[in-house]
Every structure is written in C-alpha cells, then in structure tokens.
Design an enzyme around this catalytic site. Structure first.
Site, PDB file in Angstrom:
ATOM      1  CD  GLU A 323      36.154  39.401  43.412  1.00  0.00           C
ATOM      2  OE1 GLU A 323      36.773  40.380  43.850  1.00  0.00           O
ATOM      3  OE2 GLU A 323      36.665  38.562  42.623  1.00  0.00           O
ATOM      4  CE  LYS A 389      40.491  40.263  47.775  1.00  0.00           C
ATOM      5  NZ  LYS A 389      40.539  40.582  46.329  1.00  0.00           N
ATOM      6  CB  CYS A 439      39.631  37.975  44.638  1.00  0.00           C
ATOM      7  SG  CYS A 439      40.658  38.501  43.240  1.00  0.00           S
TER       8      CYS A 439
END
Length: 574
Positions: A323, A389, A439
C-alpha cells in the site's frame, strides 16, 4: 425444561418454593466474579495468532465463559459479565493501537493508554449486549422472578448464546463502519471448526463455537447433577434431569457438541471451488520503509529508489507492491521512475500492481478526490488499471464527525479521502482476473464475498496490499495474516499479501500459508499460484445465513424460553 440450579442454602433465605411471588431480589455477585470474567477474556487473546491451533483453546475458554454466565442471576449481572469478558479480550488483543497512537502518532502515553481503554470498553459493549440478550431468552430476566437462583444451562440457553453472540459480533463489524478484528471465528482458522467458514463465514464459525461451548457446559452440569444424586434417589440439585431419561440429559448435548466438531474437521474435504485459468508466477514485494520517514522528502526518494530496484529486479507474470509503496500522487510521480517501470513491463511481459495516491487536479490547481489506490500496468497496453479503496479507516483516512479534536492530538498525515465503488473490476493478468483490496479492507468478509459474487468477471485470486508499519513488530501482523486466511476459506480463493514490513505471504484456496517473508526485511516473495472458480455457500449468501438463523433462534427463545411470564406462572402452580 429443567429448573435453574439453586445457589447454596443460606440461613433464613427463602427457597424457590417459599419465596413470595413478588420477591424480585437479586443475589449480588462479588467483584471477583467480574474480575475473573475479564481475566478469562484476556486469556482468550491467546487463542488468536500467533498461537498455533488456538481454536482448541478457544473452545475451552468459551465453555468457561458460558459457565460463568450461568452463575449470573439477572440481565444486569449478565451484561456486566459479558462486558468484563469483552474488555479483557480487547484491551489485550488490540493493544497495538497504542503503538500507532503513541510511537507514530506522537500522542502522550497517558492519553494513548486512555484512548485504548475507552476503545476497549466500547468494543466490550457487544459481548455485553450478547450476554444481555441471552439472559432474556434463556433465563428468568424477562419475568423478574429469579431471586438468588442463577441461570441453568439448557437447550434454550445454548442456542440463544450462539445466536446472541453471532449477532453481537456481526453488529461490531457493521456499526460505525465496523471493527470486526478479533471476531471469535478467526481463532478457528487452524482449529476444528474452520470447515464451517465456506458455509457461513467467520460469524457462522463464531456461532458454532458458542453453541459447542454451551453444549459442553450443559453436558458437564447435567453429568455433575447425576453424580450428586442423594442416597435416597432424590436429586441433590434442582438442575437434576427429570426421571425418565436422566443420562440422556448429559449424553445428548455432549454428543451434539462432538458431532459439530467432527463435522468441522471433515467439511474442509468438500471441494467448494475448482482451479481455473493458467497459474501465475507472482512476485510480492516488501520494502520495509520506516514509517516515521515514509512521508518525508528523504523517505519518499528512498522509497522510489528501492521499489524501482525491486520491481525491475526480474520478470514475472505479476509484481505487487505494498500500500502506497510509491508515496506520491500519481500525477506527481517522477518521470524517470515511471519510464523505468513502464519499459520493464513492456519488455518482459510483466504486469505490475503498485500502490500510490490518486486524485484530481482542478483547472485552478486544487487537488480534490484524493484516494488510496492501486494502479496496474498491463504490458503492451497504454493506460492504467485503477482500484480505489472503498472501506476507509476512521481517524486514518477520514475523520468522523465531531472527532477533529482527537485528530489534532496526533502527528499522523490524515485526511478525508474519497471512496471507491463497493465492487470494482478485477485486474486481468494473462486472462486471470485478480481482485485487489487495500489495508484492512480484507477484515470485512461480506465485502470481499460481494466483490467475488457481484463482479461481472468473477476474480480467481485475491490480493491484499497493506502497510502495518503503524503497529510495529506486534501481534497485529500475525492477526492480520490470520484474517486473510479466513477470507481464503470463506471464498475458496487464494490470497496474496504484499506488505511494507510484514506479513508478506501467499495463502492457497484452503487457507494455508504456502510461503512468506520474514518481517522487517527487504525482499520479494516468488510464488506460483493458481486461481479458482465457483462460489462457496458463503459467497452466495454472505452473512445473511447466520443473521437469519440467529434472529429466528432468538425470537423462539423470547417466545418460548423458560423466562416467559406465562410459562413462569404455570411452573409456580402447585
């Protein structure tokens, strides 16, 4: 239905037969009862990773917790017992949040510690709620006539406990964007109940766990009651099963608990999915960039140099970075880096999936709609694949309303990021569709299942790109790997993880770790992985199965349980 277990006789205390109908006094539990519940919750942290095969330990701990709940005499004591257990579990299980707030966020140690305690108290509310609901369904809380008699382990109680527990965990994973970390089912990844994951997901595994624990307690209490029969044949405890089938009252719940465990051990043999498309050679990169320097000028340049070297080190079908491995806005990416990576992809046929920041620059120079994203380079094709995301981290990627004062206490680059769509197209690598998440998105099993189920091109491989450097070398790394393994079990898909500091790993479609890098090292993990096709029952129905069953069981408990007022009045008649 058997009567509740009576507490030890006290001089002058009214018995169940002599107590007036309007006597609603409760036996006050000592403080050590709740301290013991908190200690039991703390012990439950050991069920989770890195403890090997902690699922067996968790069954024993949950049996102890359920037995402790049966010592309560009303909904208030049940609530406090559940709250104490939950607080003990969470304050020891997510203590690594203190590391992010204090060591990396710059918050003072007392404030960081206080924030951890308050958060653990909030998380403990869900076990408390589950215990309260259980008390109304399984005991005498709904008629207020329990006096000083504790609850009795009964069939109503066992199924009510499983259902209330599962709904509590589901609620914790949903309310305020959700925090399902340490859901009880995760400890069963290597335990005897993992086979239920493809059927009902992590909350379904928790439901079976709670039921097995309650049945074990029910069987042991009945067996103990049989052993305590008086010489004259009369039961020494009022929980003694009624004549006719005394031994069955102990044998049947024990047999059912054993059958559920055996089924859990055998269910992994069921082939829910099957291999599909050609296997891929994948390189998963781990940069080990220090968190405290990641967003400094020197740190950004060091990250660019390091990942350019790692990406172009050797070809593969797919290379994946952690990430925000490239800690800059896509439009601001240095040209030498971009050209080097593009030339490598085109010349070697290597697809590349890298983490960076997305955003839009308006004509007047303002940056808007910043996203935490993964960008994909397909060799020989112009343009970039993009995954934004969707499930953002509170206090990390967006600030909840009314909490800007809290954010001001931290020294962490925070902002209100834009969200991606709930379901986004997969990244195609040699016709193998790959679904990305970033994440802690992979702790939400329902959302991962939806991306598999609702995608026009169902992905055969799952990829998680993350950065856990915020939490240091703590159990958070092991716990997150365990969570990723649960996603593989639920979906029947392999899961690949590229992390900054660890755990970078490859997980097969059966939830087994087939390779991983040591934490806090720089390197790449080369894996040969094959995608799968087909839907598990959990992918098809998500959490709907366990939620529906739990609601039905609780409704039945409210309507027909031993605490129902009409039933209680009938039982008091001579």
């Amino acid at each position: 239905m058997s009567e509740p277990i009576d507490s030890p006789a006290r001089a002058g205390a009214p018995t169940a037969a002599t107590r007036p109908a309007d006597d609603t006094r409760r036996r006050a539990l000592p403080a050590w009862h709740y301290l013991a519940a908190a200690a039991l919750g703390a012990l439950n942290t050991l069920s989770f990773a890195p403890t090997p095969h902690g699922g067996w330990l968790e069954i024993a701990i949950f049996a102890g917790f359920y037995f402790w709940l049966t010592r309560t005499t009303g909904w208030k004591s049940a609530l406090m017992t559940g709250w104490a257990f939950g607080f003990g579990n969470f304050v020891t299980g997510v203590w690594w949040l203190y590391v992010s707030m204090h060591f990396y966020g710059g918050m003072s140690a007392p404030l960081a510690g206080a924030a951890l305690v308050l958060f653990s108290l909030y998380l403990g509310f869900y076990p408390a709620l589950a215990a309260t609901v259980w008390s109304f369904c399984a005991g005498h809380a709904s008629n207020g006539r329990a006096g000083d008699a504790p609850f009795s382990p009964t069939w109503h109680g066992a199924f009510a406990f499983a259902s209330a527990w599962a709904l509590g965990e589901w609620g914790r994973g949903y309310v305020f964007t959700g925090f399902p970390w340490l859901a009880s089912g995760y400890a069963q990844v290597d335990g005897p109940l993992s086979g239920y994951a493809p059927i009902a997901g992590v909350y379904g595994v928790g439901w079976v766990l709670a039921l097995v624990a309650a049945l074990i307690v029910q069987a042991l209490v009945r067996a103990w009651a049989l052993k305590r029969r008086s010489p004259g044949g009369e039961p020494a405890l009022s929980a003694q099963p009624r004549p006719g089938a005394p031994r069955a009252a102990a044998v049947v719940p024990a047999a059912l608990a054993a059958a559920l465990i055996v089924a859990g051990l055998l269910l992994p043999l069921v082939p829910w999915t099957e291999p599909a498309n050609a296997p891929l050679d994948v390189r998963l990169l781990q940069g080990n960039i220090k968190q405290e320097m990641k967003f400094s000028d020197a740190g950004m340049q060091a990250a660019l140099d390091e990942f350019q070297t790692l990406i172009t080190q050797k070809p593969a079908d797919l290379v994946v970075t952690p990430e925000t491995a490239i800690p800059v806005l896509l439009q601001e990416m240095p040209q030498p880096f971009a050209l080097a990576v593009r030339r490598f992809a085109d010349s070697t046929g290597t697809a590349i999936l890298f983490g960076a920041l997305g955003g839009t620059i308006t004509p007047d120079g303002h940056l808007v709609d910043v996203t935490n994203s993964l960008f994909g380079i397909t060799p020989g094709r112009p343009g970039l694949y993009r995954y934004d995301k969707h499930h953002l981290v509170p206090f990390g990627e967006f600030v909840p309303w009314g909490f800007h004062w809290f954010v001001n206490l931290l020294n962490i680059p925070l902002g209100d990021l834009a969200r991606g769509a709930p379901v986004q197209a997969p990244f195609l690598v040699h016709n193998q569709p790959v679904a990305a998440d970033i994440c802690y998105e992979d702790i939400f099993g329902e959302e991962i299942a939806r991306s598999v189920r609702d995608n026009p091109t169902s992905p055969g491989i799952l990829i998680n790109s993350t950065n856990l450097a915020w939490f240091g070398d703590t159990i958070a790394l092991d716990q997150h790997l365990q969570i990723a393994r649960m996603r593989s079990l639920e979906t029947g898909r392999p899961m690949l993880r590229a992390t900054n500091t660890g755990m970078t790993a490859a997980i097969d479609a059966h939830g087994r770790v087939i390779a991983r890098l040591p934490v806090y090292t720089v390197g790449s993990l080369d894996v040969h992985i094959e995608g799968t096709t087909g839907f598990t029952p959990y992918v098809t129905s998500g959490n709907n199965t366990v939620v529906a069953i739990s609601l039905l069981m609780l409704a039945f408990g409210f309507a027909f349980g031993p605490g129902r007022p009409g039933r209680a009045k009938a039982e008091r008649k001579p």
